[in-house]
Design a protein around this motif. Structure first.
Motif, PDB file in Angstrom:
ATOM      1  N   LEU A   1       0.977  -0.977  -0.306  1.00 48.56           N
ATOM      2  CA  LEU A   1       0.269  -0.202   0.271  1.00 48.56           C
ATOM      3  C   LEU A   1       0.749   1.442  -0.044  1.00 48.56           C
ATOM      4  O   LEU A   1       2.102   1.300   0.557  1.00 48.56           O
ATOM      5  N   VAL A   2       0.573   2.116  -1.213  1.00 50.65           N
ATOM      6  CA  VAL A   2       1.907   3.310  -1.300  1.00 50.65           C
ATOM      7  C   VAL A   2       0.243   4.750  -0.652  1.00 50.65           C
ATOM      8  O   VAL A   2      -1.179   4.873  -1.358  1.00 50.65           O
ATOM      9  N   MET A   3       0.758   5.902   0.129  1.00 50.80           N
ATOM     10  CA  MET A   3       0.026   7.209  -0.569  1.00 50.80           C
ATOM     11  C   MET A   3       1.061   8.196  -0.850  1.00 50.80           C
ATOM     12  O   MET A   3       1.992   8.015  -0.235  1.00 50.80           O
TER      13      MET A   3
ATOM     14  N   GLY B   1       5.462  -1.889   2.913  1.00 50.62           N
ATOM     15  CA  GLY B   1       5.777  -3.129   2.996  1.00 50.62           C
ATOM     16  C   GLY B   1       5.365  -3.501   2.123  1.00 50.62           C
ATOM     17  O   GLY B   1       4.029  -3.817   2.557  1.00 50.62           O
ATOM     18  N   ARG B   2       6.087  -4.659   1.599  1.00 51.07           N
ATOM     19  CA  ARG B   2       4.675  -5.914   1.002  1.00 51.07           C
ATOM     20  C   ARG B   2       4.656  -6.475   2.331  1.00 51.07           C
ATOM     21  O   ARG B   2       5.174  -6.787   3.054  1.00 51.07           O
ATOM     22  N   ILE B   3       3.016  -7.190   2.229  1.00 51.01           N
ATOM     23  CA  ILE B   3       2.520  -8.406   2.827  1.00 51.01           C
ATOM     24  C   ILE B   3       2.320  -9.433   2.192  1.00 51.01           C
ATOM     25  O   ILE B   3       1.831  -9.653   0.440  1.00 51.01           O
ATOM     26  N   ALA B   4       2.076 -10.445   2.500  1.00 51.14           N
ATOM     27  CA  ALA B   4       1.547 -11.998   0.878  1.00 51.14           C
ATOM     28  C   ALA B   4       0.863 -12.432   2.120  1.00 51.14           C
ATOM     29  O   ALA B   4       1.381 -13.312   3.014  1.00 51.14           O
ATOM     30  N   LEU B   5      -0.022 -13.777   1.351  1.00 51.76           N
ATOM     31  CA  LEU B   5      -0.235 -14.722   1.690  1.00 51.76           C
ATOM     32  C   LEU B   5       0.016 -15.745   0.743  1.00 51.76           C
ATOM     33  O   LEU B   5      -0.386 -15.195  -0.549  1.00 51.76           O
TER      34      LEU B   5
END
Lengths: 162, 560
Positions: free
Chosen positions: A87-89, A151-155
């Motif tokens: 996610l970026v703002m 930062g990346r999150i993953a499942l």
């Protein structure tokens, strides 16, 4: 060097982040991104770490992580089908008369305007790495004042049923 | 009556079976020392916290039990760091307890404050900062559990002064809460064990390469059984000395940088290397691509991070050495390997460990050999680090586990005397000898006090050559004899007088023919320490030697 997404389930206690980060820093690895948050079990946190490095050294780091008393589980998503998000703002300059151009780009990327000022917008965008990079590229010319990423999150994806 | 933190800690130590606490008081642990004043724990006053740490370590290595040390906050805690790192590298189980400033002062640069959990994070198996007295009972129990299980190691508990003083209403919770802790201490994967057996049964030139993990796992007997059944020669690492009796034909002694020629030749020519509880340290392997170049490699270890770290392994087996051997031995066929053993025997007779006598000069190797002879190989030998350590490893024939205690991984000078004190507390039934150098002895010589006060009959064989000998040897061999800052003799004290000043016995030996009597004399003393100052040949070198970066069959021998 291949980027690895390492997902770890850790005890939600003080000092755990330093232990995990220490294993990377002691070997001179730079962590590209790190996302930490509580999980469905409040005594456990999930850390998603993105790091680039030589496979044999990362193999050692993964084993060392596994050995930490506070680490419950660890998974490397490199060769696992998974969903990842970042996610970026972005605070974009919108000089008078050009706001609608930026909003057009926001729509194309299915991003969202979350704050509006006289000469700026804050845009929120979630997605995989390439999508975010593409968006940053197209709004760049308008002037990016500030940017923050989770930062990346993953499942891992559900196992395909045969 | 409500218990306070100090009571809870002491109860927990007693529940863990702790006999001795080695430590030194200070501001943040005054209340704790007050509570220790009248409980059945024996609190041993060291003269430096590093000494206390090595005592706990020496006790742990000699007995297999968890050693406990205690220091105050700040400098007390940082003085423990070297001892903790020493224990960590050699997988010795100790629990280090440090005082900390009150919780409301943590992070404020308070007097004698140090972030000891931060400082020791990379050199402990785990550590704790206890901020709530309700956690204390559980934390102490977890600390001992973690220290002694799996691959053992040091655990530190940092205890703020207000937590020690805090009263706990209600019951003490001692339930382990370690969802992420894995010991890997079980049996090996049966498929892997079968693969291992097949490789052993097919091998023509096998070598067993065993390390300290076998001692920790109490698996020495099983190594002996396996070696005897399939007639496999055994070489040990420095930490593995004692696993296999060096008086037996199948023994190759130690391998590596200062190992025997025949051990290194056997490994280099082997077609199967069976590594058990060893970790392919660079002092063992030398140049990696020249290490056992023709051999298939089996590696049994309790720590998955040790496997495949330095060398590629053909058959990895994760598990407890003893349990894996128990699974393995029935699957291994009895073998003679007569051709291979003949070659090994030839190397043994052709390249024995040797040194040259030189008139009246006291040769350090001869001193160690004499100690071996006079103790019947039954003493516990505790070493310092450097040349003295290597001679102690080479010229004493170890027969039993836990009789050679040495800082192998970290190579900590100053380990010997305090570790020997800990060992003597743990094993009052055994002669304990320190084999020290004049450089390393002076790094913790203050612990003579501890030995004197406690009437410990520790024998210190000081191999006094007036140099930081191992560095001097490297300077001689690789730096054109430029002895930069390795000469000590001009500043050395009269060690006999030093010993006497502390209230210990001191004996001076300047000639070869005085060696035997001095050791005999020292062995008669049973109420306090004896220091024998052996003035040894100043420029004696440790041979054989594999220069750094060479394959292990490229040994330099001292004999012309």
């Amino acid at each position: 060097m291949q980027k690895h997404i390492i997902s770890t389930l850790v005890a939600n206690r003080p000092g755990v982040l330093a232990r995990v980060a220490g294993l990377f820093s002691a070997r001179g690895f730079n962590i590209d991104s790190l996302a930490v948050g509580e999980t469905e079990q409040p005594d456990l946190s999930r850390m998603t770490i993105v790091v680039a490095g030589d496979e044999s050294i990362l193999e050692q780091v993964r084993k060392q992580l596994q050995k930490l008393v506070d680490v419950v589980k660890i998974q490397d998503f490199s060769n696992v089908r998974h969903v990842e998000r970042d996610l970026v703002m972005i605070r974009v300059q919108t000089p008078p008369g050009r706001r609608s151009e930026v909003i057009e780009l926001v729509d194309i990327f299915r991003a969202k305007v979350v704050d509006v000022g006289r000469n700026e917008l804050i845009v929120e965008l979630a997605g995989a790495e390439e999508k975010i990079e593409a968006f940053v590229d197209v709004v760049g010319p308008y002037g990016i004042q500030e940017m923050v990423r989770t930062g990346r999150i993953a499942l891992a994806r559900a196992k395909a049923e045969l | 009556m409500a218990k306070n933190g100090a009571d809870i800690l002491i109860d927990a130590l007693l529940a863990e079976g702790v006999e001795y606490v080695f430590g030194l008081p200070g501001g943040s642990v005054i209340a704790l020392y007050d509570a220790l004043y009248d409980v059945p724990l024996k609190t041993i006053l060291a003269r430096h916290e590093q000494g206390a740490g090595h005592m706990a370590d020496g006790y742990a290595r000699a007995t297999g039990k968890v050693g406990v040390c205690l220091a105050t906050s700040g400098p007390g805690a940082t003085n423990l760091v070297t001892a903790i790192a020493t224990a960590y590298m050699d997988s010795a189980p100790i629990v280090a307890i440090t005082g900390q400033v009150k919780t409301n002062l943590i992070g404020n640069d308070a007097f004698q404050e140090a972030d000891i959990t931060g400082i020791t994070r990379p050199v402990t198996k785990h550590n704790y900062l206890v901020k709530d007295v309700r956690d204390l009972g559980r934390v102490v129990r977890e600390a001992f559990h973690i220290a002694r299980t799996g691959r053992p190691g040091p655990v530190l508990i940092d205890l703020p002064a207000d937590v020690t003083a805090a009263a706990l209403e209600g019951d003490v919770n001692t339930k382990l809460d370690l969802p992420g802790y894995k010991t890997f201490g079980g049996k090996g994967h049966i498929g892997q064990v079968k693969k291992m057996a097949r490789a052993i049964n097919a091998a023509e030139r096998p070598v067993l390469y065993v390390g300290g993990g076998v001692i920790i796992s109490k698996a020495s007997e099983k190594i002996r059984e396996l070696a005897a059944k399939a007639n496999i020669p055994v070489t040990t690492t420095l930490m593995g000395l004692g696993v296999f009796p060096e008086t037996q034909d199948l023994s190759l002694g130690m391998l590596g940088m200062h190992g025997t020629v025949y051990a290194n030749y056997a490994v280099t020519n082997s077609d199967l290397l069976i590594a058990i509880g060893a970790r392919f340290d660079d002092r063992i392997t030398g140049r990696i691509d020249g290490f056992a170049p023709e051999a298939k490699i089996i590696h049994v270890d309790i720590d998955p991070t040790s496997i495949g770290k330095n060398v590629a392994v053909d058959v990895p087996v994760v598990g407890d050495a003893g349990m894996v051997l128990e699974q393995l031995i029935p699957l291994v066929e009895a073998k003679e390997h007569s051709e291979w053993l003949e070659r090994v025997a030839e190397w043994k007779s052709q390249y024995p460990l040797s040194y040259q006598s030189d008139g009246d000069l006291v040769k350090p190797q001869a001193v160690v050999e004499k100690i071996d002879e006079l103790t019947g190989g039954r003493a516990i030998i505790v070493t310092d680090v450097g040349q003295c350590q290597m001679w102690a490893a080479q010229y004493y024939r170890y027969n039993e586990p836990r009789t050679f205690l040495s800082s192998g991984g970290l190579g900590t000078m100053g380990f010997g005397l305090p570790a020997a004190i800990g060992a003597q507390f743990g094993r009052p039934d055994r002669d304990v000898f320190v084999v020290a150098g004049d450089g390393s002895l002076q790094m913790n010589i203050q612990e003579l006090s501890t030995a004197v006060v406690n009437h410990l009959p520790v024998k210190i064989a000081l191999l006094n050559n007036g140099y930081l000998g191992m560095v001097r040897q490297w300077q001689e061999m690789f730096y054109e004899r430029r002895y930069s800052h390795t000469y000590l003799a001009d500043g050395n004290p009269d060690f006999v007088k030093v010993a006497e000043a502390y209230g210990a016995r001191g004996i001076l030996v300047e000639k070869n023919d005085q060696v035997e009597n001095a050791i005999k004399e020292a062995m008669k003393v049973n109420d306090g320490p004896v220091l024998i100052d052996f003035r040894t040949a100043a420029e004696e070198n440790v041979f054989p030697m594999v220069p750094v970066g060479q394959a292990i069959d490229r040994m330099i021998s001292g004999m012309a």
